[in-house]
Enzyme design. Structure first.
Site, PDB file in Angstrom:
ATOM      1  N   GLN A  50       0.668  -1.238  -0.228  1.00  0.00           N
ATOM      2  CA  GLN A  50       0.055  -0.278   0.103  1.00  0.00           C
ATOM      3  C   GLN A  50       0.751   1.112   0.445  1.00  0.00           C
ATOM      4  OE1 GLN A  50      -2.530  -1.603   3.291  1.00  0.00           O
ATOM      5  NE2 GLN A  50      -4.373  -0.345   1.855  1.00  0.00           N
ATOM      6  N   HIS A 154       0.963  -9.557   4.513  1.00  0.00           N
ATOM      7  CA  HIS A 154      -0.182  -8.402   4.727  1.00  0.00           C
ATOM      8  C   HIS A 154      -0.494  -8.331   3.422  1.00  0.00           C
ATOM      9  CE1 HIS A 154      -2.294  -4.785   6.597  1.00  0.00           C
ATOM     10  NE2 HIS A 154      -2.662  -5.433   5.188  1.00  0.00           N
ATOM     11  N   ASN A 199      -1.150 -10.521   8.845  1.00  0.00           N
ATOM     12  CA  ASN A 199      -2.732  -9.485   9.024  1.00  0.00           C
ATOM     13  C   ASN A 199      -3.695 -10.175   7.920  1.00  0.00           C
ATOM     14  OD1 ASN A 199      -3.017  -6.742   9.575  1.00  0.00           O
ATOM     15  ND2 ASN A 199      -4.295  -6.842   7.573  1.00  0.00           N
ATOM     16  N   GLU A 200      -5.636  -9.865   8.905  1.00  0.00           N
ATOM     17  CA  GLU A 200      -5.951 -10.238   8.641  1.00  0.00           C
ATOM     18  C   GLU A 200      -6.633 -11.419   7.592  1.00  0.00           C
ATOM     19  OE1 GLU A 200      -8.530  -6.776   7.394  1.00  0.00           O
ATOM     20  OE2 GLU A 200      -7.813  -5.188   8.603  1.00  0.00           O
ATOM     21  N   TYR A 344     -12.811  -1.637  12.577  1.00  0.00           N
ATOM     22  CA  TYR A 344     -12.809  -0.190  12.318  1.00  0.00           C
ATOM     23  C   TYR A 344     -14.636  -0.114  12.313  1.00  0.00           C
ATOM     24  CZ  TYR A 344      -8.198  -0.485   9.572  1.00  0.00           C
ATOM     25  OH  TYR A 344      -7.473  -0.268   9.348  1.00  0.00           O
ATOM     26  N   GLU A 414      -4.794  -1.867  14.448  1.00  0.00           N
ATOM     27  CA  GLU A 414      -5.255  -1.270  12.852  1.00  0.00           C
ATOM     28  C   GLU A 414      -6.818  -0.565  13.749  1.00  0.00           C
ATOM     29  OE1 GLU A 414      -5.497  -2.762   9.120  1.00  0.00           O
ATOM     30  OE2 GLU A 414      -4.410  -3.080   9.032  1.00  0.00           O
ATOM     31  N   TRP A 459      -4.674   3.896  11.897  1.00  0.00           N
ATOM     32  CA  TRP A 459      -4.373   3.566  10.371  1.00  0.00           C
ATOM     33  C   TRP A 459      -5.183   4.406   9.795  1.00  0.00           C
ATOM     34  CZ3 TRP A 459      -2.318  -0.191   7.588  1.00  0.00           C
ATOM     35  CH2 TRP A 459      -2.036  -0.187   6.411  1.00  0.00           C
ATOM     36  N   GLU A 466      -5.427   2.087  -1.290  1.00  0.00           N
ATOM     37  CA  GLU A 466      -6.668   0.909  -0.198  1.00  0.00           C
ATOM     38  C   GLU A 466      -6.971   0.377  -1.082  1.00  0.00           C
ATOM     39  OE1 GLU A 466      -7.861  -0.067   2.849  1.00  0.00           O
ATOM     40  OE2 GLU A 466      -6.747   1.392   2.300  1.00  0.00           O
ATOM     41  N   TRP A 467      -6.369  -0.982  -2.143  1.00  0.00           N
ATOM     42  CA  TRP A 467      -6.677  -2.137  -2.185  1.00  0.00           C
ATOM     43  C   TRP A 467      -7.613  -1.134  -3.496  1.00  0.00           C
ATOM     44  CZ3 TRP A 467      -3.246  -5.284  -0.916  1.00  0.00           C
ATOM     45  CH2 TRP A 467      -2.612  -5.218   0.556  1.00  0.00           C
TER      46      TRP A 467
END
Length: 507
Positions: A50, A154, A199-200, A344, A414, A459, A466-467
């Site tokens: 990113q 990630h 990550n995630e 989030y 995050e 974050w 952003e993906w």
């Protein structure tokens, strides 16, 4: 009895949550640095693909995100990619300077697998330029008194491994990931004392193998007609299984070879929202519990008990859920020193009949997850449709993890909100300040109740790629001008953090 106990636990926390469902906050909570423990760490986070850029420089090999975004630009909202991103590869000293200027004590970054191993494995050779880059970054951080928190994976699986055996769909990935993690520990572990293996992983399986909107873009056709291949009923569970085993092997390597001398800690960063019942009915409360089982618990439970959540075992039919061997289960139990939590937003969960057709990971919980109840959102919407602001969810998630999973050491790895990119330099992000103040207040509340939270990472430090939404939204504390040499401009939120953190220095 065990299932009933944990269901009761979920009900208790959900009932506590219901007291302020969708409550609107009229003002920004006032916070002081002294509201948090003296050793509480404040930092900011980014990830390699990113922000780094330099995607085709200094020996770096392609990752699945290079392929996904460069070869298929139509899959990205604005048709962009991360080949230059925020250009942190060349501007890392400036970025470390910004961290220092704001007053952050830590920086969470990720290591690009294909920058270290261009072909993903040891046979393809180690890229010394990649080793040098991360050594330089780590040394620069330490020179400013900033602790490095490194994430090993990630989402940027080397494309060579995707081509060879399907990336994380192939069991071979476990050993290749172990070797890659070993290289990271060996080269950086004398200075990096906080590691996250993954990550995630939930986002990887959900968005990469069920929705098909993130790399490698696999899913069932009935879910997304743009997917050219995939099976949302089986592939997500296989990929998730291999991710969990890869984590376990990496932790095992660290503990066997490096922990005694390096004295560091290894954890994992898991994402989850909090799930509230759509109504007060027992059915919806159970649906909320199942929604948690298929998200946060999916990856947390194996690390605590060596097994998948009971709700997953019961609901994933036809042998689609892999099982751990006794040896694997033993390896996984206790395979963390801390848990990173990426939070989030939150949702409602409603009981629905279990589907027998068009089955996927999304349908298996037999719960409809939605951000609205009777047309009313759970909270205000940020720029992204999925980001509905519900600060209390972060508190409830932390307490849920505390009481259900043996009171782990936790970091918020995050947390943040976005604004739409307008093409104009806009540094007045008061809504982001409000978001952070509200969430930090809830973190402080969780700590006061007993949650063992040791730090908080915003974050993100920088506006970045952003993906699947490209550069159309911005999460940064620092504005990046993608049209003018990636120049950096601290936003109002960066100055808010600086004021908050400067209290410690004054005292």
């Amino acid at each position: 009895m065990r299932t009933k106990y944990f269901s009761l636990l979920v009900f208790i926390i959900v009932l506590a949550s219901n007291e302020v469902i969708a409550k609107k906050h009229s003002s920004t909570p006032k916070l002081r640095r002294s509201d948090f423990p003296k050793d509480f760490i404040f930092g900011a986070a980014t990830s390699a693909y990113q922000v780094e850029g330099a995607a085709h420089e200094d020996g770096r090999g392609p990752s699945i995100w290079d392929t996904f975004s460069e070869k298929y630009p139509e899959k990205i909202k604005d048709g962009t990619n991360g080949s230059i991103a925020s250009d942190s590869y060349h501007l890392y000293k400036e970025d470390v300077g910004l961290l220092h200027q704001i007053g952050f004590g830590a920086y969470r970054f990720s290591i690009s697998w294909s920058r270290i191993l261009p072909r993903g494995n040891l046979k393809g050779g180690i890229n010394q330029a990649g080793i040098d880059y991360y050594n330089n970054l780590i040394n620069e951080l330490l020179s400013k008194g900033i602790k490095p928190f490194a994430t090993i994976f990630h989402w940027d699986t080397p494309q060579s491994l995707e081509d060879a055996y399907g990336g994380f769909f192939g069991a071979e990935i476990v050993n290749d990931f172990r070797d890659y993690a070993d290289i990271c520990f060996k080269n950086f572990g004398d200075r990096v004392k906080h590691w996250m293996t993954l990550n995630e992983p939930l986002t990887v399986v959900q968005q990469g193998y069920v929705a098909g909107v993130m790399a490698p873009g696999r899913c069932s056709k009935f879910t997304n007609p743009n997917c050219t291949a995939g099976n949302g009923a089986t592939e997500p569970y296989i990929v998730g299984h291999n991710l969990i085993l890869a984590h376990g092997e990496a932790v095992k390597v660290y503990r066997e070879k490096y922990k005694a001398s390096q004295k560091g800690q290894v954890g994992i960063a898991l994402n989850a929202g909090w799930n509230l019942p759509y109504t007060e009915s027992a059915e919806d409360r159970l649906a909320a519990a199942r929604a948690m089982a298929f998200t946060f618990d999916y990856f947390m439970e194996p690390l605590v008990t060596g097994k998948y959540p009971v709700d997953m075992v019961n609901n994933v039919k036809d042998g689609r859920l892999p099982t751990f061997t006794a040896k694997q289960s033993k390896m996984l139990k206790g395979s963390y020193d801390f848990i990173g939590i990426n939070y989030y937003s939150s949702s409602y969960a409603k009981d629905v009949p279990c589907s027998s057709e068009n089955v996927t990971l999304f349908s298996d919980p037999c719960a409809s997850v939605t951000g609205e109840r009777e047309g009313v959102p759970i909270g205000p919407k940020a720029a992204s449709d999925w980001l509905l602001i519900y600060p209390k969810g972060i508190r409830d998630l932390l307490l849920y993890a505390k009481y259900k999973f043996k009171d782990p050491v936790m970091y918020i790895t995050e947390n943040g909100r976005d604004e739409a990119s307008t093409g104009k330099i806009d540094l007045k992000d008061s809504e982001r300040i409000d978001y952070y103040a509200q969430h930090l207040k809830m973190v402080q509340d969780a700590i006061s109740i007993g949650a063992n939270v040791k730090g908080f990472f915003a974050w993100s430090l920088l506006d970045n790629f952003e993906w699947a939404t490209g550069y159309s939204v911005r999460f940064g504390l620092v504005y990046v001008d993608f049209n003018d040499g990636r120049k950096r401009y601290p936003k109002k939120s960066a100055k808010w953090f600086r004021k908050l953190l400067s209290e410690k220095k004054r005292n």
